[in-house]
Design an enzyme around this catalytic site. Structure first.
Site, PDB file in Angstrom:
ATOM      1  CG  ASP A  54      -2.570   5.059   8.079  1.00 28.06           C
ATOM      2  OD1 ASP A  54      -1.518   4.693   8.309  1.00 28.06           O
ATOM      3  OD2 ASP A  54      -2.955   5.162   6.943  1.00 28.06           O
ATOM      4  CB  SER A  67      -0.889   0.022   1.178  1.00 29.87           C
ATOM      5  OG  SER A  67      -0.118  -0.268   2.579  1.00 29.87           O
ATOM      6  CG  HIS A 121      -0.674   4.014   4.601  1.00 21.36           C
ATOM      7  ND1 HIS A 121      -1.540   3.420   5.255  1.00 21.36           N
ATOM      8  CD2 HIS A 121      -0.520   3.101   3.500  1.00 21.36           C
ATOM      9  CE1 HIS A 121      -1.283   1.842   4.845  1.00 21.36           C
ATOM     10  NE2 HIS A 121      -0.718   1.736   3.808  1.00 21.36           N
TER      11      HIS A 121
END
Length: 429
Positions: A397, A149, A400
């Site tokens: 998160d 990702s 990311h």
């Protein structure tokens, strides 16, 4: 009575001869300076290689080539984050390719300071990303992002920056969550694609948190490797999936496991290195002997910034970058980076057999990334997480990167590497 300045009438005592003499003395230094900086060229203008004479390049040509070679290398990993009043190149609220979980402004992140920093390497200048330049250099090419990702995160950053001057057409989607996608920029016939391949090699992904991954380290993932004949540039980005529980196979043997009972624990550093070696060797073997040339970049390990539990407030709540002396790579992050850089150097050595047909480079972002704990979505991985008050638990998160955000720098460095390589090639001609 005022005394008379003895220099006021000095020129009346000079004879004409002395005047000319001293004028000549005054001119000599000026002439010397002129010829020092603008020397005469004694090279005959009619000489050429055809009559067995060697053409001597002008001083300007020599200087230009030396400066190109000097600019051809830079350690981008060492530097500091400095204020940048210009801010991001694009507006996240109107870029259509950002995954919702990384679109921090649209999700309601209230602060904006994280958008106004740029990376300043110690050894060189890192220019602001130039979309038109990227499109021109990659005209008629296919660039593929391959990995997990974070590969998608970097891909979406690139698409947003290029979209400021040219709109991409999405012409292919496949897989769960559109993990395989392709875009075309008609203005320059540039194709950009993403291949989901979290191990780079063949693997079976875990079905849930209680299961484990199964990797076959000697076999490349053909979901991307089968398209190598049509790919001109690869950007690998992998590593975080190697931290999960897994069983590792090599040929007909089980090498060992990670974080599983009743199996030999072998960790994941060497395993990660073996997977990178398989990926690089597959590119070299398939592209080196024939076919079009290819450039390969490996984005080094991108550190996470979890502080405490991942679903508690403040897991990654910083709003300013760390200074270089405040934060360094943790042991695991540093080791994953080291493995990546070592495999790049090993692959470069193997690729020398094919000259410039396979060019491999590390996109060394680990050390600059560890300073940007302020650049993650945190709780804004979901839209407006505090609209109905502050919950006891909130998902964060801290892996990311917000778009726009620090990961845009990955692509700035990549473009500068491409430009330097192009400049170095010109210098040799």
């Amino acid at each position: 009575m005022a005394s008379k300045n003895p220099f006021n009438d000095l020129h009346y005592s000079f004879s004409k001869k002395l005047f000319l003499k001293y004028s000549l003395y005054a001119l000599l230094p000026l002439l010397f300076l002129h010829f020092y900086f603008s020397p005469f060229s004694f090279t005959p203008t009619n000489l050429s290689p055809s009559n067995n004479h060697v053409l001597i390049p002008s001083s300007k040509e020599v200087l230009d080539k030396k400066s190109v070679v000097k600019r051809s290398t830079c350690d981008y990993s060492k530097g500091e984050w400095v204020r940048d009043k210009l801010g991001p190149l694009y507006n996240g609220s109107i870029c259509e390719t950002i995954k919702q979980g990384q679109n921090c402004m649209v999700s309601g992140r209230p602060d904006r300071d994280y958008l106004y920093w740029r990376w300043k390497p110690r050894q060189c200048q890192l220019p602001r990303f130039q979309p038109q330049t990227f499109l021109k250099l990659l005209r008629n090419k296919h660039i593929a992002f391959v990995g997990d990702s974070l590969a998608r995160n970097q891909l979406e950053s690139l698409l947003c920056m290029l979209s400021t001057v040219s709109k991409p057409d999405l012409y292919y989607t496949n897989g769960e969550d559109n993990k395989f996608r392709k875009w075309r920029f008609p203005s320059h016939n540039l194709n950009v694609s993403i291949y989901w391949s979290p191990f780079l090699v063949k693997g079976i992904e875990k079905e849930n948190e209680g299961s484990f991954n199964t990797l076959y380290l000697e076999a490349v993932d053909e979901r991307w490797a089968a398209d190598l004949k049509d790919i001109d540039m690869l950007v690998f980005s992998a590593g975080h999936w190697y931290l999960h529980r897994a069983v590792y196979h090599y040929g007909d043997s089980v090498l060992g496991c990670h974080a599983l009972d009743n199996c030999t624990e072998i960790g994941f550093y060497d395993v990660f290195g073996k997977a990178l070696r398989t990926a690089f060797e597959s590119v070299i073997q398939r592209k080196g002997p024939s076919g079009s040339a290819i450039s390969v970049f490996l984005a080094t390990f991108s550190p996470a910034h979890f502080e405490g539990e991942w679903d508690m407030l403040g897991a990654c709540s910083k709003t300013l970058p760390y200074k270089g002396s405040e934060k360094g790579l943790k042991i695991m992050d540093a080791e994953m980076r080291r493995v990546g850089v070592e495999q790049v150097e090993e692959a470069k050595s193997k690729a020398k057999e094919y000259g410039n047909r396979v060019r491999i480079e590390a996109l060394d972002i680990s050390e600059l990334a560890v300073l940007r704990a302020d650049g993650h979505p945190g709780p804004y991985m979901h839209p407006f997480p505090f609209a109905n008050g502050v919950p006891q638990r909130v998902q964060n998160d801290c892996v990311h990167w917000c778009l726009p955000g620090p990961i845009d720098t990955w692509n700035e460095i990549m473009l500068d590497l491409i430009k330097r390589r192009a400049g170095k090639s010109k210098a040799k001609t």
